[in-house]
Design an enzyme around this catalytic site. Structure first.
Site, PDB file in Angstrom:
ATOM      1  N   ASP A 182    -146.901 -55.783  42.944  1.00 25.88           N
ATOM      2  CA  ASP A 182    -145.808 -55.869  43.208  1.00 25.88           C
ATOM      3  C   ASP A 182    -145.100 -56.041  42.068  1.00 25.88           C
ATOM      4  O   ASP A 182    -143.749 -56.257  41.358  1.00 25.88           O
ATOM      5  CB  ASP A 182    -144.653 -56.558  43.657  1.00 25.88           C
ATOM      6  CG  ASP A 182    -145.305 -56.489  45.688  1.00 25.88           C
ATOM      7  OD1 ASP A 182    -145.200 -55.096  45.765  1.00 25.88           O
ATOM      8  OD2 ASP A 182    -144.419 -57.115  46.511  1.00 25.88           O
ATOM      9  N   ARG A 233    -142.776 -43.106  54.218  1.00 25.09           N
ATOM     10  CA  ARG A 233    -144.176 -43.866  54.413  1.00 25.09           C
ATOM     11  C   ARG A 233    -144.873 -44.003  55.090  1.00 25.09           C
ATOM     12  O   ARG A 233    -144.647 -44.124  56.563  1.00 25.09           O
ATOM     13  CB  ARG A 233    -143.534 -45.415  53.959  1.00 25.09           C
ATOM     14  CG  ARG A 233    -142.104 -45.678  52.351  1.00 25.09           C
ATOM     15  CD  ARG A 233    -142.267 -46.978  52.231  1.00 25.09           C
ATOM     16  NE  ARG A 233    -143.201 -48.390  52.229  1.00 25.09           N
ATOM     17  CZ  ARG A 233    -143.049 -49.432  51.571  1.00 25.09           C
ATOM     18  NH1 ARG A 233    -142.084 -49.855  52.229  1.00 25.09           N
ATOM     19  NH2 ARG A 233    -143.668 -50.044  51.174  1.00 25.09           N
ATOM     20  N   ARG A 266    -137.015 -53.161  43.088  1.00 23.34           N
ATOM     21  CA  ARG A 266    -138.677 -54.268  41.845  1.00 23.34           C
ATOM     22  C   ARG A 266    -138.017 -53.182  40.847  1.00 23.34           C
ATOM     23  O   ARG A 266    -138.181 -53.825  39.904  1.00 23.34           O
ATOM     24  CB  ARG A 266    -139.935 -54.225  41.992  1.00 23.34           C
ATOM     25  CG  ARG A 266    -139.853 -55.121  43.329  1.00 23.34           C
ATOM     26  CD  ARG A 266    -140.717 -55.843  43.501  1.00 23.34           C
ATOM     27  NE  ARG A 266    -141.063 -56.714  44.887  1.00 23.34           N
ATOM     28  CZ  ARG A 266    -140.499 -57.699  45.327  1.00 23.34           C
ATOM     29  NH1 ARG A 266    -139.447 -58.287  43.467  1.00 23.34           N
ATOM     30  NH2 ARG A 266    -141.290 -58.251  46.135  1.00 23.34           N
ATOM     31  N   SER A 273    -153.000 -50.237  51.506  1.00 26.71           N
ATOM     32  CA  SER A 273    -152.057 -51.303  52.412  1.00 26.71           C
ATOM     33  C   SER A 273    -152.395 -52.858  52.757  1.00 26.71           C
ATOM     34  O   SER A 273    -153.152 -52.523  53.200  1.00 26.71           O
ATOM     35  CB  SER A 273    -151.036 -51.036  52.904  1.00 26.71           C
ATOM     36  OG  SER A 273    -150.051 -52.097  52.890  1.00 26.71           O
ATOM     37  N   ARG A 295    -143.969 -63.735  57.782  1.00 35.50           N
ATOM     38  CA  ARG A 295    -145.180 -64.310  58.454  1.00 35.50           C
ATOM     39  C   ARG A 295    -144.226 -64.589  59.640  1.00 35.50           C
ATOM     40  O   ARG A 295    -145.357 -65.369  60.326  1.00 35.50           O
ATOM     41  CB  ARG A 295    -145.852 -64.237  57.487  1.00 35.50           C
ATOM     42  CG  ARG A 295    -146.704 -62.832  56.424  1.00 35.50           C
ATOM     43  CD  ARG A 295    -147.050 -63.626  55.283  1.00 35.50           C
ATOM     44  NE  ARG A 295    -148.645 -62.439  55.039  1.00 35.50           N
ATOM     45  CZ  ARG A 295    -148.133 -61.175  54.193  1.00 35.50           C
ATOM     46  NH1 ARG A 295    -146.496 -60.751  53.998  1.00 35.50           N
ATOM     47  NH2 ARG A 295    -148.655 -60.290  54.349  1.00 35.50           N
ATOM     48  N   LYS A 300    -132.183 -55.855  49.174  1.00 36.12           N
ATOM     49  CA  LYS A 300    -133.752 -56.544  50.202  1.00 36.12           C
ATOM     50  C   LYS A 300    -133.854 -57.751  49.367  1.00 36.12           C
ATOM     51  O   LYS A 300    -134.843 -58.011  50.440  1.00 36.12           O
ATOM     52  CB  LYS A 300    -134.091 -55.107  49.166  1.00 36.12           C
ATOM     53  CG  LYS A 300    -136.417 -54.752  50.321  1.00 36.12           C
ATOM     54  CD  LYS A 300    -136.582 -53.746  49.465  1.00 36.12           C
ATOM     55  CE  LYS A 300    -137.956 -53.700  49.994  1.00 36.12           C
ATOM     56  NZ  LYS A 300    -137.587 -53.049  51.854  1.00 36.12           N
ATOM     57  N   LYS A 337    -145.217 -46.983  47.810  1.00 33.30           N
ATOM     58  CA  LYS A 337    -143.687 -48.217  47.677  1.00 33.30           C
ATOM     59  C   LYS A 337    -142.630 -47.379  48.343  1.00 33.30           C
ATOM     60  O   LYS A 337    -142.288 -46.711  48.876  1.00 33.30           O
ATOM     61  CB  LYS A 337    -143.932 -49.165  46.591  1.00 33.30           C
ATOM     62  CG  LYS A 337    -145.321 -49.987  46.270  1.00 33.30           C
ATOM     63  CD  LYS A 337    -145.825 -50.590  47.856  1.00 33.30           C
ATOM     64  CE  LYS A 337    -147.338 -51.518  47.995  1.00 33.30           C
ATOM     65  NZ  LYS A 337    -147.689 -52.396  48.352  1.00 33.30           N
ATOM     66  N   LYS A 391    -139.630 -63.820  50.894  1.00 36.28           N
ATOM     67  CA  LYS A 391    -139.452 -63.147  51.955  1.00 36.28           C
ATOM     68  C   LYS A 391    -140.629 -62.603  52.926  1.00 36.28           C
ATOM     69  O   LYS A 391    -140.850 -62.303  54.080  1.00 36.28           O
ATOM     70  CB  LYS A 391    -138.319 -61.671  52.226  1.00 36.28           C
ATOM     71  CG  LYS A 391    -139.482 -60.815  51.227  1.00 36.28           C
ATOM     72  CD  LYS A 391    -138.432 -59.524  50.973  1.00 36.28           C
ATOM     73  CE  LYS A 391    -139.084 -58.341  49.499  1.00 36.28           C
ATOM     74  NZ  LYS A 391    -140.263 -57.726  50.598  1.00 36.28           N
ATOM     75  N   GLN A 424    -150.596 -54.513  54.275  1.00 39.39           N
ATOM     76  CA  GLN A 424    -149.783 -54.883  55.325  1.00 39.39           C
ATOM     77  C   GLN A 424    -150.386 -54.830  56.801  1.00 39.39           C
ATOM     78  O   GLN A 424    -150.232 -55.358  58.105  1.00 39.39           O
ATOM     79  CB  GLN A 424    -148.638 -54.813  55.187  1.00 39.39           C
ATOM     80  CG  GLN A 424    -147.742 -54.989  53.655  1.00 39.39           C
ATOM     81  CD  GLN A 424    -146.148 -54.163  53.975  1.00 39.39           C
ATOM     82  OE1 GLN A 424    -146.218 -53.447  53.996  1.00 39.39           O
ATOM     83  NE2 GLN A 424    -145.788 -54.659  52.436  1.00 39.39           N
TER      84      GLN A 424
END
Length: 433
Positions: A318, A127, A391, A173, A29, A416, A345, A24, A175
């Protein structure tokens, strides 16, 4: 899916071929690049799951529908790119529980005139997004927070005009960095990003660069404290998404914990994802690995004990829940370091993870930037909460293969990233051997 799922303990060593979903992280991306590109793109391996679904919904609302069809067992997305031209708002962009999607979509929204309201479900609103929001403002966008600055909901209006330099922390992060990189080819004079601290999870930023390059953006420089992306745009491309290395960690962990052999199809030696190096970690713990161009196999003889290790997991964070449950089956302690940042997270991936594993009798201590897991003689049945975290849910499922009586609350949270996870776990042929 019921409110809880009871995992059946494996009666013997696992022997299985497993197909895991496409990544994912890579799919999202590629979808951003294809949405911005000049021309048509075809993405083979559109990942199932809530995160990708949220991305597809947001792109559709921005006038970039993705036509998804099934071909040879893969979901294939056809995208007609916008060439960087997004429609004027007001448009609401619901990112549900998807952290990656919310950050990428917020940056994408800053390319267009706006206004665009980016919002998520309540757990996502908690978050942090501040470093990304502040960087977009520095690049010329207007961001108006809803309830709390630095969180969702936020109303975004562009365009991005560029800046001589933007600075953000690199240890919160990756991200944020990836989000800015993905839209940087459409910023006047590109992106010059400085990092005030060393970059965490750098392999994910390397994935971002690789995907961008596949869509024609090749003026990209990365270092520990600096990112440069040149202006120039994307062109349409055919792109194949590789299997998700994070998801692969669970069936590979099953072989490590229960003994036997598990093959993950399609994840080979040339994988982009940093999480693919988890194979080396399992070898260090006592497993045997075979990695070909197309597949990865992990094996462990049941008379070969698992050894605990000390490991900095900052680049493969992760996989901390997976690592923690494996460590409960080792004969010596395991110390995980470098991952204090994962407390923000989907869950507190240190505190919540430790609290849940303690319910089984595990000896697990939260440290300043990680975990210490000391093996105990006998773990026992327990009902474990997922804390809205896929997770944690999948890691607890793998624990149930070796600890009888593990029950997982809110098992549907795995949707997810791997909606069929529980079916895949049930299919591992380890009963009555």
């Amino acid at each position: 899916m019921s409110e809880s799922h009871r995992v059946r303990r494996a009666d013997g060593p696992v022997i299985a071929d497993v197909v895991v979903p496409p990544s994912k992280s890579i799919a999202n991306r590629a979808l951003i690049c294809a949405a911005l590109a000049d021309g048509e793109s075809e993405i083979t391996g559109v990942a199932p799951g809530d995160d990708t679904s949220a991305m597809l919904d947001c792109l559709d609302r921005l006038g970039i529908p993705v036509a998804v069809s099934k071909r040879d067992g893969n979901l294939v997305g056809a995208v007609v790119g916008s060439a960087g031209n997004l429609p004027a708002g007001p448009i609401t962009l619901p990112t549900r529980l998807a952290g990656t999607t919310s950050r990428f979509i917020t940056a994408l929204a800053a390319i267009g005139p706006g206004p665009y309201l980016v919002d998520g479900d309540p757990p996502l609103r908690s978050r942090p997004m501040g470093p990304l929001h502040n960087s977009l403002i520095a690049l010329g966008a207007t961001l108006e927070p809803g309830d709390r600055p630095g969180h969702l909901p936020v109303t975004v209006s562009g365009p991005l005009r560029g800046a001589d330099a933007v600075v953000m922390p690199g240890n919160v992060s990756s991200q944020y960095v990836s989000a800015l990189m993905l839209v940087a080819p459409y910023i006047r004079r590109g992106l010059r990003l400085g990092l005030s601290t060393s970059l965490v999870s750098r392999p994910y930023v390397e994935i971002t660069r690789a995907v961008m390059t596949a869509f024609g953006a090749d003026d990209i420089e990365l270092s520990d404290r600096r990112v440069h992306v040149g202006e120039g745009g994307y062109f349409g491309a055919a792109y194949r998404v590789e299997p998700d290395a994070s998801s692969a960690s669970y069936p590979l962990a099953a072989a490590a914990m229960a003994g036997g052999a598990v093959c993950v199809r399609g994840l080979g030696a040339n994988a982009l994802q940093g999480d693919a190096r988890f194979v080396d970690v399992l070898v260090e713990m006592g497993c045997t690995a075979t990695v070909s161009a197309d597949d990865t196999v992990i094996m462990r003889r049941r008379d070969t004990p698992l050894r605990g290790i000390e490991i900095d997991m900052s680049d493969i964070s992760d996989l901390v829940p997976t690592m923690a449950v494996i460590a409960t089956q080792a004969v010596t302690p395991t110390r995980i370091t470098g991952v204090g940042f994962i407390r923000k997270k989907e869950s507190d991936r240190l505190g919540d993870l430790a609290d849940e594993l303690a319910k089984t009798g595990a000896d697990i201590t939260v440290e300043a930037d990680g975990l210490l897991i000391t093996p105990t003689d006998l773990l026992h049945a327990a009902t474990l909460d997922t804390h809205h975290d896929h997770r944690l849910g999948m890691a607890f499922g793998i624990l149930g293969l070796v600890v009888d009586g593990i029950e997982v609350n809110d098992p549907g949270v795995v949707s997810k990233s791997w909606p069929a996870f529980w079916d895949a776990l049930e299919a591992i042929p380890a009963r009555g051997q």
